[in-house]
Design a protein around this motif. Structure first.
Motif, PDB file in Angstrom:
ATOM      1  N   GLN A   1       6.932   2.957 -10.316  1.00 35.33           N
ATOM      2  CA  GLN A   1       6.123   4.163 -10.546  1.00 35.33           C
ATOM      3  C   GLN A   1       6.998   5.378 -10.117  1.00 35.33           C
ATOM      4  N   THR A   2       7.734   5.232  -9.104  1.00 38.49           N
ATOM      5  CA  THR A   2       8.654   6.407  -8.464  1.00 38.49           C
ATOM      6  C   THR A   2       9.971   6.445  -9.366  1.00 38.49           C
ATOM      7  N   ILE A   3      10.505   5.245  -9.804  1.00 38.01           N
ATOM      8  CA  ILE A   3      11.460   5.021 -10.756  1.00 38.01           C
ATOM      9  C   ILE A   3      11.047   5.597 -11.864  1.00 38.01           C
ATOM     10  N   GLN A   4      10.005   5.194 -12.410  1.00 39.71           N
ATOM     11  CA  GLN A   4       9.382   5.923 -13.629  1.00 39.71           C
ATOM     12  C   GLN A   4       9.619   7.646 -13.929  1.00 39.71           C
ATOM     13  N   GLN A   5       8.762   8.156 -12.832  1.00 42.45           N
ATOM     14  CA  GLN A   5       8.927   9.557 -12.370  1.00 42.45           C
ATOM     15  C   GLN A   5      10.289  10.145 -12.600  1.00 42.45           C
ATOM     16  N   HIS A   6      11.280   9.565 -11.875  1.00 39.49           N
ATOM     17  CA  HIS A   6      12.517  10.077 -11.822  1.00 39.49           C
ATOM     18  C   HIS A   6      13.218   9.909 -13.322  1.00 39.49           C
TER      19      HIS A   6
ATOM     20  N   ALA B   1      15.711  -0.709 -23.699  1.00 39.78           N
ATOM     21  CA  ALA B   1      16.568  -1.125 -22.614  1.00 39.78           C
ATOM     22  C   ALA B   1      15.769  -1.490 -21.344  1.00 39.78           C
ATOM     23  N   VAL B   2      16.249  -2.030 -20.257  1.00 38.18           N
ATOM     24  CA  VAL B   2      15.588  -2.167 -19.108  1.00 38.18           C
ATOM     25  C   VAL B   2      16.255  -1.076 -18.294  1.00 38.18           C
ATOM     26  N   ALA B   3      15.374  -0.359 -17.408  1.00 36.07           N
ATOM     27  CA  ALA B   3      16.283   0.736 -16.576  1.00 36.07           C
ATOM     28  C   ALA B   3      15.518   0.446 -15.187  1.00 36.07           C
ATOM     29  N   ARG B   4      16.748   0.456 -14.274  1.00 36.15           N
ATOM     30  CA  ARG B   4      16.304   0.232 -12.952  1.00 36.15           C
ATOM     31  C   ARG B   4      16.461   1.574 -12.051  1.00 36.15           C
ATOM     32  N   SER B   5      17.119   2.604 -12.714  1.00 28.35           N
ATOM     33  CA  SER B   5      17.314   3.647 -11.929  1.00 28.35           C
ATOM     34  C   SER B   5      17.573   4.704 -12.978  1.00 28.35           C
ATOM     35  N   VAL B   6      17.744   6.061 -12.734  1.00 26.65           N
ATOM     36  CA  VAL B   6      18.207   7.068 -13.598  1.00 26.65           C
ATOM     37  C   VAL B   6      19.468   6.948 -14.258  1.00 26.65           C
ATOM     38  N   ALA B   7      20.410   6.434 -13.348  1.00 26.80           N
ATOM     39  CA  ALA B   7      21.760   6.004 -13.802  1.00 26.80           C
ATOM     40  C   ALA B   7      21.857   5.095 -14.992  1.00 26.80           C
ATOM     41  N   ASP B   8      20.810   4.214 -15.224  1.00 31.13           N
ATOM     42  CA  ASP B   8      20.935   3.224 -16.484  1.00 31.13           C
ATOM     43  C   ASP B   8      20.406   4.103 -17.454  1.00 31.13           C
TER      44      ASP B   8
ATOM     45  N   LYS C   1      11.973  -1.186 -14.167  1.00 26.71           N
ATOM     46  CA  LYS C   1      11.947  -2.322 -13.167  1.00 26.71           C
ATOM     47  C   LYS C   1      12.445  -1.984 -11.966  1.00 26.71           C
ATOM     48  N   SER C   2      11.905  -2.391 -10.875  1.00 22.95           N
ATOM     49  CA  SER C   2      12.453  -2.154  -9.570  1.00 22.95           C
ATOM     50  C   SER C   2      13.872  -3.274  -9.382  1.00 22.95           C
TER      51      SER C   2
END
Length: 117
Positions: free
Chosen positions: A5-10, A100-107, A75-76
Motif C-alpha cells: 500500500q505504501t509503495i502504491q501511494q509513492h 509491468a511489476v513495480a517494487r519501487s518508484v525507481a521501477d 509488489k513488495s
C-alpha cells in the motif's frame, strides 16, 4: 519492509508528476444484503494500478497525444506475482499497453512514467 500500500501511494504520487495517471484497482467479491455475490473491480488478476500514459506519436500526428493503457502490479521486495497477474500483464503488453511489476518508484521511473529522467 515497506508495505504494498505504501509503495502504491509513492508510485501514484511520482507518476502523477509526469504524463501518467494511475488509479487504484480494487478487485474482489462481497455479498449484498440478500447474500448474493457482487464482484467489483476489473477481472481477477488485473493489476493494482491502472490508468493511462500520454504519448505524442508519428509524424502525421505531431503535437497530438494518445492515451496508452497502463497497468502496474505493485509488489513488495518479497512479493510474488501470481500466474493470473502475469497473464494480465502479458495481455496488456501484447495489446500495445504499458504493463509491468513495480517494487519501487525507481521501477516506474525506468518505464518513463514519472516524468523524471
Amino acid at each position: 519492509m515497506t508495505s504494498d500500500q505504501t509503495i502504491q501511494q509513492h508510485i501514484r504520487l511520482a507518476c502523477s508528476k509526469g504524463d501518467c495517471r494511475l488509479f487504484r484497482n480494487n478487485t474482489g467479491t462481497l455479498r449484498d444484503q440478500n447474500g448474493r455475490p457482487v464482484q467489483f473491480g476489473l477481472c481477477k488478476g488485473s493489476a493494482d494500478l491502472i490508468g493511462w500514459t500520454s504519448r505524442t506519436i508519428t509524424e502525421e500526428m505531431v503535437g497530438q497525444k494518445i492515451a496508452v493503457f497502463t497497468s502496474i502490479e505493485v509488489k513488495s521486495t518479497s512479493g510474488r506475482v501470481k500466474p493470473q497477474q502475469q497473464q494480465w500483464l502479458a495481455a496488456v503488453q501484447a495489446a500495445g499497453g504499458i504493463a509491468a511489476v513495480a517494487r519501487s518508484v525507481a521501477d516506474c521511473k525506468r518505464l518513463g512514467l514519472t516524468g523524471e529522467a
